[in-house]
Motif scaffolding. Structure first.
Motif, short mmCIF file in Angstrom:
data_model
loop_
_atom_site.label_atom_id
_atom_site.label_comp_id
_atom_site.label_asym_id
_atom_site.label_seq_id
_atom_site.Cartn_x
_atom_site.Cartn_y
_atom_site.Cartn_z
N MET A 1 -9.83 -23.74 -20.68
CA MET A 1 -11.00 -24.61 -20.95
C MET A 1 -11.06 -24.76 -22.47
O MET A 1 -11.89 -24.17 -23.15
CB MET A 1 -12.27 -23.99 -20.38
CG MET A 1 -12.30 -24.03 -18.86
SD MET A 1 -13.85 -23.45 -18.12
CE MET A 1 -15.00 -24.72 -18.66
N ASN A 2 -10.12 -25.55 -22.96
CA ASN A 2 -9.91 -25.61 -24.42
C ASN A 2 -10.03 -27.02 -24.97
O ASN A 2 -9.32 -27.40 -25.88
CB ASN A 2 -8.55 -25.00 -24.77
CG ASN A 2 -7.41 -25.76 -24.11
OD1 ASN A 2 -7.65 -26.69 -23.34
ND2 ASN A 2 -6.19 -25.39 -24.43
N LYS A 3 -10.97 -27.79 -24.40
CA LYS A 3 -11.18 -29.15 -24.91
C LYS A 3 -12.37 -29.20 -25.86
O LYS A 3 -13.41 -28.59 -25.62
CB LYS A 3 -11.45 -30.11 -23.75
CG LYS A 3 -10.23 -30.46 -22.94
CD LYS A 3 -10.56 -31.50 -21.89
CE LYS A 3 -9.57 -31.41 -20.74
NZ LYS A 3 -9.57 -30.08 -20.06
N VAL A 4 -12.18 -29.96 -26.95
CA VAL A 4 -13.31 -30.33 -27.78
C VAL A 4 -13.96 -31.52 -27.08
O VAL A 4 -13.36 -32.58 -26.97
CB VAL A 4 -12.85 -30.69 -29.21
CG1 VAL A 4 -14.02 -31.21 -30.03
CG2 VAL A 4 -12.22 -29.46 -29.88
N LEU A 5 -15.16 -31.32 -26.56
CA LEU A 5 -15.74 -32.32 -25.66
C LEU A 5 -16.37 -33.49 -26.41
O LEU A 5 -16.31 -34.62 -25.95
CB LEU A 5 -16.80 -31.66 -24.77
CG LEU A 5 -16.28 -30.56 -23.83
CD1 LEU A 5 -17.45 -29.85 -23.16
CD2 LEU A 5 -15.34 -31.14 -22.78
N SER A 6 -16.97 -33.20 -27.55
CA SER A 6 -17.72 -34.27 -28.23
C SER A 6 -17.92 -33.89 -29.69
O SER A 6 -18.53 -32.86 -29.99
CB SER A 6 -19.06 -34.43 -27.51
OG SER A 6 -19.98 -35.10 -28.31
N VAL A 7 -17.37 -34.71 -30.58
CA VAL A 7 -17.60 -34.49 -32.01
C VAL A 7 -18.66 -35.49 -32.46
O VAL A 7 -18.45 -36.70 -32.37
CB VAL A 7 -16.31 -34.73 -32.83
CG1 VAL A 7 -16.56 -34.42 -34.31
CG2 VAL A 7 -15.17 -33.88 -32.30
N ASP A 8 -19.80 -35.00 -32.86
CA ASP A 8 -20.88 -35.87 -33.34
C ASP A 8 -21.01 -35.68 -34.84
O ASP A 8 -21.94 -35.03 -35.34
CB ASP A 8 -22.17 -35.54 -32.59
CG ASP A 8 -22.04 -35.82 -31.10
OD1 ASP A 8 -22.02 -37.01 -30.73
OD2 ASP A 8 -21.88 -34.86 -30.32
N ALA A 9 -20.07 -36.28 -35.54
CA ALA A 9 -19.97 -36.04 -36.98
C ALA A 9 -21.23 -36.47 -37.71
O ALA A 9 -21.68 -35.81 -38.64
CB ALA A 9 -18.75 -36.78 -37.54
N GLN B 1 -15.51 -26.65 -25.14
CA GLN B 1 -15.39 -25.69 -24.04
C GLN B 1 -15.17 -24.30 -24.65
O GLN B 1 -14.66 -24.16 -25.77
CB GLN B 1 -14.23 -26.08 -23.14
CG GLN B 1 -14.55 -27.31 -22.28
CD GLN B 1 -13.43 -27.62 -21.29
OE1 GLN B 1 -12.27 -27.68 -21.68
NE2 GLN B 1 -13.78 -27.81 -20.04
N ALA B 2 -15.53 -23.29 -23.87
CA ALA B 2 -15.58 -21.92 -24.42
C ALA B 2 -14.21 -21.38 -24.82
O ALA B 2 -14.12 -20.46 -25.63
CB ALA B 2 -16.22 -20.98 -23.40
N GLY B 3 -13.12 -21.97 -24.29
CA GLY B 3 -11.79 -21.46 -24.61
C GLY B 3 -11.18 -22.03 -25.87
O GLY B 3 -10.07 -21.65 -26.26
N VAL B 4 -11.88 -22.95 -26.54
CA VAL B 4 -11.39 -23.48 -27.83
C VAL B 4 -11.45 -22.35 -28.86
O VAL B 4 -12.46 -21.64 -28.93
CB VAL B 4 -12.26 -24.67 -28.28
CG1 VAL B 4 -11.91 -25.10 -29.70
CG2 VAL B 4 -12.10 -25.83 -27.31
N THR C 1 -11.79 -17.19 -29.44
CA THR C 1 -12.39 -18.37 -28.83
C THR C 1 -13.86 -18.47 -29.23
O THR C 1 -14.51 -17.45 -29.51
CB THR C 1 -12.33 -18.30 -27.29
OG1 THR C 1 -13.09 -17.18 -26.84
CG2 THR C 1 -10.88 -18.19 -26.81
N LEU C 2 -14.37 -19.68 -29.20
CA LEU C 2 -15.79 -19.85 -29.49
C LEU C 2 -16.64 -19.17 -28.43
O LEU C 2 -17.75 -18.71 -28.71
CB LEU C 2 -16.14 -21.34 -29.60
CG LEU C 2 -15.89 -22.04 -30.95
CD1 LEU C 2 -16.41 -21.23 -32.12
CD2 LEU C 2 -14.45 -22.40 -31.17
N GLY C 3 -16.13 -19.07 -27.21
CA GLY C 3 -16.85 -18.34 -26.16
C GLY C 3 -16.97 -16.87 -26.50
O GLY C 3 -18.05 -16.28 -26.45
N GLY C 4 -15.85 -16.26 -26.86
CA GLY C 4 -15.87 -14.85 -27.24
C GLY C 4 -16.73 -14.62 -28.47
O GLY C 4 -17.49 -13.64 -28.56
#
Lengths: 473, 473
Positions: B109-117, B125-128, B153-156
Motif C-alpha cells: 500500500m505504497n501509493k501517494v494518493l493526493s498531493v495538494d501542494a 497510503q501507510a506503506g509509503v 513507512t509513514l504508517g510505522g
C-alpha cells in the motif's frame, strides 16, 4: 458530503438534579464557597452563545485539586453532572447545565505554579487567564501566544482547543499544551505528559483531553510551551479594494511559506465597529492586520515580501504601528471586535460561525458566504484568522425575534456544509458544545463519532462530566 | 520518582494461534498474498530490537483498505491478534507476534494518493516510506521533514509518533499528521480529521491514534503537512573539545530561540563509525551537525549567531557543507549512524536508549549517562536530536552473551530513572513496544495508564490489535 446537516434545535435533556444530600455535603465542606443563589447559578448557566440560560443546581468555587476531586467524587456517587467554569466566554453553550448538576468555578485556581524559563515552559492552574499569564511571565522575556478574543482561562482554552491570532505561526492549544493534571470521572487526580518537548510514551492523553470540552475530566493544571519575545516585532494594516483581494493576498503569503506571526482579516463592518468602540480611524474597508516576528533583518524581509504580494493584488500601502503602544492599541481593538460588533445593534446577541478550510479553498468558502449574508439582509461582521483558513461571521440577531435566529442558523448551516465539502471543519477553535453536535456527525462521520462515544463511555461511564456537550448521549 | 523501575524481562504471553479455518479463509481471499512460509513469518516476527524472533502464524500482503478490513474482521471473529508491518525498522519489539496471529504487511500500500501542494498537504497510503514520499513530491517544491534513521513507512512513523533530525524546527509526527484512515478492531474503515490546519471538532482521534503503536487500529492512509523547501539551506559541522561543550552550545541555541532546523550530536564513537561506513574524514571527537533553513540573509544570521555561541564554549570553526551533494552526503551518513555503529562490533545487536528531557536538564542527563557508560566498559555510541533534549545511547551487545544484554539493560534503566526524575520521558520517538512497558508505568503513573487501558479496552474489547505492546493486558 451528501448527508443533510443537522438542525440547530437542541434535544430534550433528561434532568439529573443534585439531591439535597449532595447539596448538604457540598455546603458542609465548602461553606460560603458553595452558592445556591439564583443570580450566581444563572451567571454560571450561560455564556457568550445565543442560548438561553440553563442554571446549575449549585456553584462551587474550587481552590485546589482536592476540592475538585471532592466535588467529582460526590457527583459520581449521586450520578449528577459537573460542569467546569472559567470566565464564561464560550461561544457554543459549553457552560449550560442542560441536565442540572454542579458548576465547578475554577477562577480562584489562578496561580502560576512554576515558570521554567530555561526550558520555555510554565505550569499554571486552570483558572489563570491568558493575559494574567503574560503579565506574570513578562520579566522572563518569554510569552504565551495563544489569544482567543476573550481573556479566557487556560483551562477553558485547553478544553476547547482554542487558538487566536498567533496560531498561524505558533499553533493552537493542541501544539502548546505539554501536559495536564486532570480530575477524572471517578475523582482521581491524574497527571498526563511530562515537560519534555516530545514523547512517544503511550497514548497521547494530553492531546485527547485538549478539546474534550470538559466531557472526559476537569483539567486543573496545565503545562504550556512558551516562546522568546521576538527580537523585532512590526505590525501593519493594509486596506484592500475587495475582500477577495485581501483573501488572495493571504493565500499567497501562506503558500510562499512566509513565517507571518499574525494575519487577520476584518471586513468593513468589523472595522467600523472597532473604530467606534476603540476610537480608531482605520479606513472602513476590507483590511488585513498583520504582524511579523523575528530578527530586525528578518522582519524587514518578511514585510517587504508581503507588501509586494499585497500591492500586486490591489492592496494599499502598509500603515505601520511603529511603537509598542500603537501595536497594543491595534491588537486590543482586534480582540474587542466581537464585543464592539455587538454594540452596533443594541440588545443583540451574535450567532458566530467558526469554519476552517484548507488555505486553497478559503476564497471560495468566504466569498460565497459573504454573498449569502448580503442577500439575507441580516446584520453581520467578519473577522478571520485567515492565515489558518479560519474565519468567523457574526450574525447579529435580536433575541426577541426567533426568525432572526433561524435565519442566522440557516446561513451557518449553509456555511458549514460548504466548509465540509471543501475538506474543512465546522469549528476551527470554538468547539462543538451544544451548538454543533449535528455538524460533528456530518463532518466526522458515524464511525469516528462512534469511537468518540466509546472513549467517553469508557472514561465517564455515568456520563457526569459536562453531559450533553459534543454529543447528546 | 521513587517507584522501582521495571525489569526488562518480558511477561509470559498467552498464545492465541490463528485456527485452520481462519488460515483457509485468508488463503481463499489472498492466495499468494497470504504466506505461511517460515522464512516469511520469521522476517515479519522480528525488528531492529534485540528481542528474539517471534513469528506470526501467517503474513498477509494487503493492497487496499478493504484487504485490511477483511483480515481484521476475520481476526475479530476468531479473537486472533493482528500486527501491522511496514519495513520492520522498529527498535522496541513492536512487530513481534508474542501471542501469535496475523502480520498485515502494508508495504504494497505504497501509493501517494493526493498531493495538494497549494494547501501544503499530501495523503499517502501507510506503506509509503519517507524517502519515497520526498522523491515523489520533489517537483512541487515541498518536502516532508520527519526523518527517523531508517527509511521507515509513514504508517510505522505514525504508529510510533516518530521524529528525527528536523523535529527541533518542524515538530514530530504528532504535529504533522492532519488526518488518518484507520481500520478499527471491528473491521470498520474510519477516517479521522480533515485537511484543515486546525479544528476543535470533538475528540482528537488523530492524535490519539498517532503513537498508539497499532494497538487501537491499523492506520492505512495518512494526511500529512508539507513545507516549502527553504530558499536557502546551509549545513555545518562543528567539533568540540568535550561532549559537555557541545551540549551547552545546544542548550544556548535553543534558549535563545534560534530557529535552527537540525542540531545533532555525535560522540567520538559515532563519528568514527560513520567515517568508516561512509568514507568520511570528520574529526573524531564530539561534534554538532547543524542545518539552517530560511532566506539567504536569515540563514546567514542564524549561522553567525550559532558560530559565536559555539566559539565561546570552545567549539572549532564551522566546516561548511557548501553543495547540496556534500550536504546530502553528511546527512545520509548521520542516518546511517545506527547501522554504521553495528558494524564496529561484528555480530552485535544494539540496545538503544531514547530518553528526552527538558532542555535545561540535558547536560546533567547526558553527562552522567556517559560517565556510567564509560565505567561499565561496554562498547557504545551516542547520537542525539539534542535540540529537542532527546539522545540515544546505543549499547553494542553480543547476543550470545546474556551478561552484556543485562549490563546494557541496567544502564538503560539507570538512564530512564534519571530522565523521569528530570521531568522527561523514557521515549522521545521510538515508542514503548515490548521493551518499555515497565518504564511507562513509572513515567505516566497508575492513573494515566489506567486511562490508557480503559481506552484500549473500549476500542479493542477482544484485545486483537497488536496485543502485548504498550501494556501487557
Amino acid at each position: 458530503m451528501n448527508a443533510p446537516l443537522a438542525s440547530h434545535l437542541l434535544p430534550q435533556f433528561e434532568q439529573r438534579t443534585a439531591p439535597p444530600a449532595m447539596l448538604e455535603a457540598l455546603k458542609a465542606r465548602f461553606g460560603d464557597r458553595c452558592s445556591l443563589a439564583l443570580a450566581v447559578r444563572e451567571q454560571h448557566g450561560r455564556d457568550e452563545s445565543p442560548f438561553d440560560v440553563s442554571p446549575p443546581d449549585a456553584v462551587v468555587y474550587a481552590e485546589s485539586n482536592e476540592d475538585v476531586a471532592f466535588v467529582v467524587k460526590l457527583a459520581d456517587t449521586h450520578a449528577v453532572p459537573v460542569i467546569p467554569f472559567g470566565v464564561g466566554s464560550s461561544l457554543e453553550g459549553h457552560l449550560l447545565a442542560v441536565q442540572g448538576g454542579v458548576s465547578i468555578d475554577l477562577s480562584r485556581m489562578n496561580k502560576v505554579l512554576s515558570v521554567d524559563a530555561e526550558d520555555l515552559t510554565v505550569t499554571v492552574q486552570a483558572g489563570v487567564t491568558r493575559m494574567q499569564l503574560n503579565n506574570e511571565i513578562r520579566h522572563t522575556g518569554l510569552f504565551f501566544p495563544i489569544d482567543p478574543g476573550a481573556d479566557a482561562t487556560l483551562g477553558g482554552m485547553s478544553a476547547t482547543r482554542a487558538s487566536g491570532t498567533n496560531a498561524v505561526r505558533y499553533g493552537t492549544m493542541r501544539e502548546n499544551v505539554l501536559g495536564l493534571t486532570v480530575v477524572t470521572a471517578n475523582g482521581d487526580i491524574v497527571p498526563t505528559g511530562t515537560r519534555a518537548k516530545k514523547s512517544s510514551a503511550g497514548y497521547d492523553l494530553t492531546r485527547l483531553l485538549v478539546g474534550s470540552e470538559g466531557t472526559l475530566g476537569v483539567m486543573t493544571e496545565i503545562t504550556l510551551r512558551l516562546y522568546p519575545q521576538p527580537e523585532a516585532i512590526s505590525a501593519a494594516v493594509c486596506s484592500f479594494p475587495t475582500l477577495e483581494a485581501a483573501v488572495r493576498t493571504t493565500i499567497q503569503i501562506i503558500q510562499m511559506g512566509v513565517p507571518i506571526a499574525r494575519c487577520e482579516l476584518l471586513d468593513a463592518n468589523a472595522v467600523r465597529a472597532v473604530n467606534r468602540h476603540d476610537k480608531l480611524t482605520l479606513r472602513e474597508g476590507p483590511m488585513l492586520l498583520m504582524e511579523f516576528h523575528g530578527t530586525e533583518a528578518g522582519v524587514k524581509e518578511q514585510a517587504e515580501l508581503v507588501q509586494e504580494i499585497a500591492r500586486e493584488l490591489g492592496g494599499e500601502d502598509f500603515q505601520w504601528a511603529t511603537t509598542p503602544e500603537e501595536r497594543t492599541r491595534l491588537w486590543t481593538a482586534r480582540h474587542h471586535a466581537y464585543f464592539a460588533a455587538l454594540q452596533m445593534k443594541p440588545g443583540c446577541r451574535a450567532v458566530t460561525t467558526d469554519t476552517c478550510v484548507p488555505i486553497s479553498r478559503l476564497a471560495e468558502c468566504l466569498l460565497e458566504t459573504i454573498d449569502e449574508a448580503d442577500a439575507a439582509g441580516l446584520a453581520y461582521f467578519v473577522v478571520g484568522h485567515v492565515g489558518d483558513g479560519n474565519f468567523h461571521v457574526g450574525y447579529l440577531i435580536d433575541p426577541a425575534k426567533p426568525e432572526e435566529r433561524e435565519l442566522a442558523e440557516s446561513l451557518n448551516l449553509k456555511l458549514v456544509s460548504r466548509a465540509i465539502r471543501l475538506e474543512g471543519t465546522c469549528t476551527g477553535e470554538h468547539g462543538i458544545g451544544l451548538h454543533k453536535m449535528g455538524f460533528l456527525l456530518d463532518e466526522a462521520g458515524p464511525g469516528a463519532v462512534a469511537m468518540m462515544r466509546s472513549i467517553k463511555h469508557a472514561l465517564d461511564p455515568k456520563n457526569i462530566m459536562n453531559p450533553g456537550k459534543i454529543f447528546a448521549l
